[in-house]
Design an enzyme around this catalytic site. Structure first.
Site, PDB file in Angstrom:
ATOM      1  N   GLU A 441       0.810  -1.224   0.000  1.00  0.00           N
ATOM      2  CA  GLU A 441       0.000   0.000   0.000  1.00  0.00           C
ATOM      3  C   GLU A 441       0.840   1.269   0.000  1.00  0.00           C
ATOM      4  O   GLU A 441       0.762   2.079   0.920  1.00  0.00           O
ATOM      5  CB  GLU A 441      -0.947   0.010   1.205  1.00  0.00           C
ATOM      6  CG  GLU A 441      -2.076  -0.965   1.069  1.00  0.00           C
ATOM      7  CD  GLU A 441      -3.244  -0.690   2.006  1.00  0.00           C
ATOM      8  OE1 GLU A 441      -3.265   0.355   2.675  1.00  0.00           O
ATOM      9  OE2 GLU A 441      -4.151  -1.536   2.044  1.00  0.00           O
ATOM     10  N   GLU A 516      -4.754  -8.571   1.230  1.00  0.00           N
ATOM     11  CA  GLU A 516      -5.508  -8.241   2.448  1.00  0.00           C
ATOM     12  C   GLU A 516      -6.989  -8.309   2.111  1.00  0.00           C
ATOM     13  O   GLU A 516      -7.425  -7.804   1.088  1.00  0.00           O
ATOM     14  CB  GLU A 516      -5.148  -6.840   2.976  1.00  0.00           C
ATOM     15  CG  GLU A 516      -3.773  -6.785   3.612  1.00  0.00           C
ATOM     16  CD  GLU A 516      -3.380  -5.401   4.127  1.00  0.00           C
ATOM     17  OE1 GLU A 516      -4.273  -4.629   4.527  1.00  0.00           O
ATOM     18  OE2 GLU A 516      -2.167  -5.115   4.122  1.00  0.00           O
TER      19      GLU A 516
HETATM   20  C1  GAL Z   1      -4.208  -1.704   5.334  1.00  0.00           C
HETATM   21  C2  GAL Z   1      -2.765  -1.852   5.724  1.00  0.00           C
HETATM   22  C3  GAL Z   1      -2.618  -2.708   6.959  1.00  0.00           C
HETATM   23  C4  GAL Z   1      -3.582  -2.254   8.012  1.00  0.00           C
HETATM   24  C5  GAL Z   1      -4.976  -2.341   7.496  1.00  0.00           C
HETATM   25  C6  GAL Z   1      -6.017  -1.915   8.519  1.00  0.00           C
HETATM   26  O1  GAL Z   1      -4.368  -0.549   4.577  1.00  0.00           O
HETATM   27  O2  GAL Z   1      -2.028  -2.411   4.689  1.00  0.00           O
HETATM   28  O3  GAL Z   1      -1.326  -2.621   7.438  1.00  0.00           O
HETATM   29  O4  GAL Z   1      -3.258  -0.963   8.372  1.00  0.00           O
HETATM   30  O5  GAL Z   1      -5.092  -1.480   6.375  1.00  0.00           O
HETATM   31  O6  GAL Z   1      -7.271  -1.811   7.943  1.00  0.00           O
END
Ligand code: GAL
Length: 956
Positions: A441, A516
């Site tokens: 990100e 994610e």
């Molecule tokens: C993403 C990030 C993670 C964490 C997550 C929480 O954007 O890559 O490290 O922060 O969001 O929602």
């Protein structure tokens, strides 16, 4: 011994004793890889106040560019007797209290920018090097120090490592005192942060002392890759050899593969090698293994490659590399294949901290966490967002878990590419690793041309170091532009607002997965939101329109074969990032499992669809006193075809389960028994029962392992719960428990998985160091001065001490000196043990505290300089120390004499460990103190029957 015999001997030892090769006496004398985790000293310094930072960098010529002039706490001579004794791994962040002024993304511990007095940590260790080591190449290796570490050995500055996630190793051969003691000093500074999550503080990973021949395989200097064709594996083994000697050396290399019983499967020797001083060479051979046992998720079979260097008929170095034989392959339409078999990636993201211990995780905790993840069918682990500790990767290799190993920061400067290279070199032999992630990100670049260029360069660079893994990057936006146009394996962070089908159509040859997904926020065991208390229901619920629920996320990935699978944000809860809240929430709500390892309900949703085990899981609990007659939302997670719900034996209907779905009912509450029965093909396959309980009545303790190793490292993980008088666990219990321990074990941390808990993680002895103020002085005739040492003597007319140069002329003129100074004792000093660790400011000296003599005719260097100070000697507020001394004189004009009288240590005993239950659970982690015997942990709580549990600590 001839090489072939030696090898035979080696293999025999390994096969017959089960010891690792490195433990065999023969090998140990060739290459030593010694743990130096134990017996360190630790103290907090200060981010900018040098007087609180042990005066480092203030002495004459104490410049980083003057070798051997490390001063203050960096100096070999520094007196660290007053510092705390600790063993590594150590995280001083977890020891601190919580504060609203702390960084909330880091879990609101009282460290960082607003706490300069708690943001610098000093570590020192004294270690002996035998005279017989002279001529070896000796180095110290740190697996990770958070962060910005500076290391000195014997006062020599060795280097600075900015990142808390890189391993670094310094050659110290030339700096050592052979046949005597040596001192390592480390200063770590956590004023700045690297990530946006809890990162710990200090030497939170292992430290090693490595001793090799001057001709040796370099650190991380082997590379094993495997190619499997029908029943044969071609194992390509590369070894990088350095000659750090000052003369040319000639040697042979033998590479041997052994199986897990120590049997040699293949061997090759390369002879006639010659290296000039400081030259390096890669030796590469292909070794063939027939009918290889493959590394897989179900049977993670490990082989070892033993590389030996032989010179004039003797083995001079040996290096053991653990590896696995397996194939990996991505397909743009069908996803991921391990050993030719399709595997849908069922992954989780995880940070590197655990309840109670923070980032200082004992190795056994890595196993516990990986086993817990495997329990819900998780088969892949993304090390978000940094290279992990090596023991985590070892656990993944041993237990069968695929890994994305992630680089910390995207960038293409030589520093940044070198960080990426260091990660790959360190980790490339782990069979668990299937992908290198170059970044996560990077909002500033991910959707633009700069991002595309950086990613393309990093990707090509990573492949130049290891071409056998797939390169990924996790991106949250800019699909169709930037990084997503160049990356081999596109990592989607959250697809709710993205069209993966369109991207796949546009880039049909691109591999893709969800790096994610399923970013839900939930408190374990909570089924009604309480926004005031920052508790969120554990029903699967989407956070907002930017995210899917867990079920929506998994359905997206499960239904698209071109997507290799997904990594949930996150497996375990972690400290920091308490989204959607801020203070006083201090931990995340994202986990499928809480910070202790207790599953939330989502765990069972995944277990239903990620394993072949029959799952029937009901939520919520059934303790809704006061809500009789009101509707309660009841859900069942199951992989049965149908689930029927019963309340007090009355059927509330049978429902058909949708693939990757769940079932729910609105049920009017009445106390009693809620039961779900799952049916497969019409036959009862499993059930789950939730009962209304009575009040908590007794404590119950259970342990993950009844026997642990008596090695000072191994741990037992104890689950604490409160049961009612019918032995039912009370899911709403919040009792506070106190813990005591006897036998060869200690508690190293407690937790309960409550993201809002501000209770202490650790209860430790507290050490405060009291400095003695500036001295005044008066010259006297001899050591017998009496009036001047009285507590209330008026010294206002005396001169400041040490103004006159301590030269020979001074020595002729002045026979003795009375020095006086004050020091301030805190109000609670009487509850501490006070010790004066004195240093001589005279050749011979008498020491008085508040007029009372505590040390008589102490000579410089006679060692008798540690004085326990009885509480009756001291009082809160101002106290006086008087020292009557014969003068210390300079040995030559540039020398200086000691003006530091030492310091007073106040050691406050540790308070008793305690913790509240959260939704019925708490956790205690107990560690061996090194001796065999029976450890007994006892838990008490007012109004509850107490409980005790025994753990055996044994030598093996
Ligand atoms: C993403 C990030 C993670 C964490 C997550 C929480 O954007 O890559 O490290 O922060 O969001 O929602």
């Amino acid at each position: 011994m001839k090489p072939s015999y030696f090898l035979y001997f080696l293999i025999l030892i390994f096969a017959t004793t089960g010891k690792t090769i490195a433990q065999s006496p023969e090998i140990a004398s060739k290459r030593e890889h010694l743990s130096i985790d134990n017996d360190w000293r630790f103290a907090l310094g200060h981010a900018y106040d040098v007087s609180k930072d042990f005066y480092n960098g203030t002495g004459g010529f104490s410049y980083l560019a003057k070798t051997g002039y490390g001063d203050g706490a960096a100096s070999a001579e520094f007196d660290d007797r007053g510092w705390r004794k600790i063993d590594l791994p150590h995280d001083w962040a977890v020891e601190q209290p919580f504060s609203p002024k702390g960084s909330f993304s880091h879990g609101s511990k009282a460290i960082g920018r607003n706490f300069p007095e708690a943001s610098v940590g000093w570590y020192r260790k004294t270690f002996a090097i035998p005279a017989s080591d002279l001529g070896k190449r000796i180095s110290i290796a740190f697996d990770g120090v958070f962060r910005n570490s500076i290391v000195w050995v014997n006062g020599h500055y060795l280097g600075t490592e900015p990142s808390g996630y890189n391993r670094f190793e310094y050659n110290i051969s030339e700096y050592l005192n052979y046949g005597g003691n040596n001192v390592i000093a480390v200063r770590a500074d956590v004023t700045m942060e690297e990530g946006w999550f809890y990162e710990g503080a200090g030497i939170y990973r292992h430290v090693w002392l490595n001793k090799t021949n001057q001709v040796h395989i370099v650190p991380d200097g082997t590379f094993v890759t495997t190619a499997v064709k029908s029943n044969v594996a071609d194992v390509t083994a590369t070894a990088t050899i350095n000659n750090d000697d000052k003369k040319t050396r000639s040697f042979n290399i033998t590479q041997t593969i052994i199986d897990d019983s120590g049997k040699a499967l293949a061997t090759k020797t390369t002879t006639g090698l010659t290296l000039k001083p400081f030259a390096s060479q890669d030796i590469k051979n292909i070794l063939t293994v027939s009918n290889p046992k493959l590394w897989s998720l179900e049977t993670p079979y490990l082989h070892k490659l033993i590389t030996t260097v032989e010179e004039n008929g003797s083995i001079i170095d040996s290096y053991v590399t653990t590896f696995g034989i397996r194939t990996i392959r991505f397909d743009a339409n069908e996803g991921f294949f391990l050993n030719g078999k399709h595997v849908k990636i069922q992954g989780t993201n995880n940070h590197q901290d655990h309840a109670g211990v923070g980032a200082a995780m004992p190795d056994a905790l890595q196993d516990f966490r990986i086993r817990t993840l495997k329990g819900m069918g998780c088969n892949a682990y993304r090390c978000s967002h940094n290279p992990p500790t090596p023991e985590l990767l070892d656990a993944c290799d041993r237990l069968g878990m695929l890994v994305i190993d992630e680089n910390r920061l995207m960038g293409v400067t030589s520093t940044q590419l070198n960080d990426l290279k260091r990660m790959i070199l360190r980790d490339r032999n782990h069979p668990s690793i299937i992908s290198w992630s170059i970044g996560n990100e990077e909002w500033g670049i991910e959707g633009n041309i700069t991002g595309a260029r950086i990613a393309a360069t990093m990707q090509a660079f990573a492949k130049s170091v290891d071409s056998t893994r797939y390169i990924t990057a996790a991106i949250s936006g800019g699909i169709g532009s930037g990084i997503s146009t160049v990356i081999d394996v596109l990592g989607y962070n959250y697809v709710a607002t993205k069209n993966t089908d369109e991207q796949h159509k546009k880039y049909p040859n691109q591999f893709s997965w969800g790096t994610e997904e399923g970013s839900t926020v939930a408190s374990r065991g909570i089924y009604e939101d309480d926004m005031d208390k920052h508790q969120l229901v554990a029903y699967d619920r989407k956070q907002n329109d930017f995210f899917y629920s867990l079920e929506q996320g998994w359905k997206h990935y499960a239904s698209r074969p071109y997507l290799a699978g997904m990594f949930i944000w996150t497996g375990f809860d972690y400290r920091g990032e308490p989204t959607p809240f801020g203070w006083p929430s201090v931990g995340s709500y994202f986990g499928m499992i809480d910070a202790c390892g207790f599953p939330k309900d989502d765990y069972y949703y995944l277990k239903s669809w990620w394993t072949n085990q029959t799952v029937v899981h009901l939520l919520p609990h059934w303790n809704w006193q006061g809500k009789e007659g009101q509707e309660i939302r009841v859900c069942a997670y199951s992989n049965c075809d149908e689930v029927e719900l019963f309340l007090n034996r009355k059927s509330l209907g049978k429902k058909t389960m949708e693939l990757n779905g769940h079932l729910e009912w609105q049920v009017k509450y009445e106390p009693g028994t809620l039961e779900a029965i799952g049916y497969k093909k019409g036959i009862k396959a499993g059930n789950d029962i939730v009962k209304t309980t009575l009040m908590p009545n007794q404590v119950k303790l259970t342990v993950d392992r009844k026997a642990i190793k008596a090695d000072k490292k191994d741990i037992a993980i104890i689950t604490v719960q409160a049961d009612d008088k019918n032995a039912l666990r009370v899911p709403t219990a919040q009792n506070e428990l106190s813990f005591s321990i006897t036998g060869p074990g200690k508690i190293i941390g407690v937790g309960n998985g409550d993201p809002t808990s501000l209770e202490a993680d650790q209860y430790l002895e507290r050490i405060d160091l009291i400095n003695i103020g500036a001295f005044k002085e008066k010259f006297v005739d001899d050591l017998n001065a009496k009036a001047e040492v009285a507590a209330d003597y008026n010294d206002s007319s005396w001169q400041n001490a040490f103004k006159d140069t301590r030269d020979d002329e001074f020595g002729r003129r002045v026979k003795a000196i009375v020095y006086r100074a004050g020091f301030t004792m805190p109000a609670d000093a009487a509850t501490a043990t006070a010790t004066l660790f004195s240093k001589n400011i005279g050749k011979v000296q008498n020491i008085y505290i508040n007029g009372k003599e505590i040390g008589h005719e102490i000579k410089a260097g006679d060692g008798n300089t540690e004085f326990k100070l009885d509480a009756s000697l001291l009082h809160p507020g101002n106290n006086t120390v008087a020292i009557v001394a014969t003068p210390l004189l300079k040995a030559n004009i540039w020398a200086s004499v000691n003006t530091d009288p030492g310091l007073i240590q106040l050691a406050y005993p540790a308070a008793q460990y305690k913790r509240k239950l959260f939704s019925g659970y708490a956790q205690v982690i107990v560690q061996s103190t090194g001796q065999p015997g029976t450890i007994v942990l006892k838990a008490i709580s007012p109004g509850l029957k107490q409980s005790a549990i025994e753990i055996t600590a044994a030598d093996k």
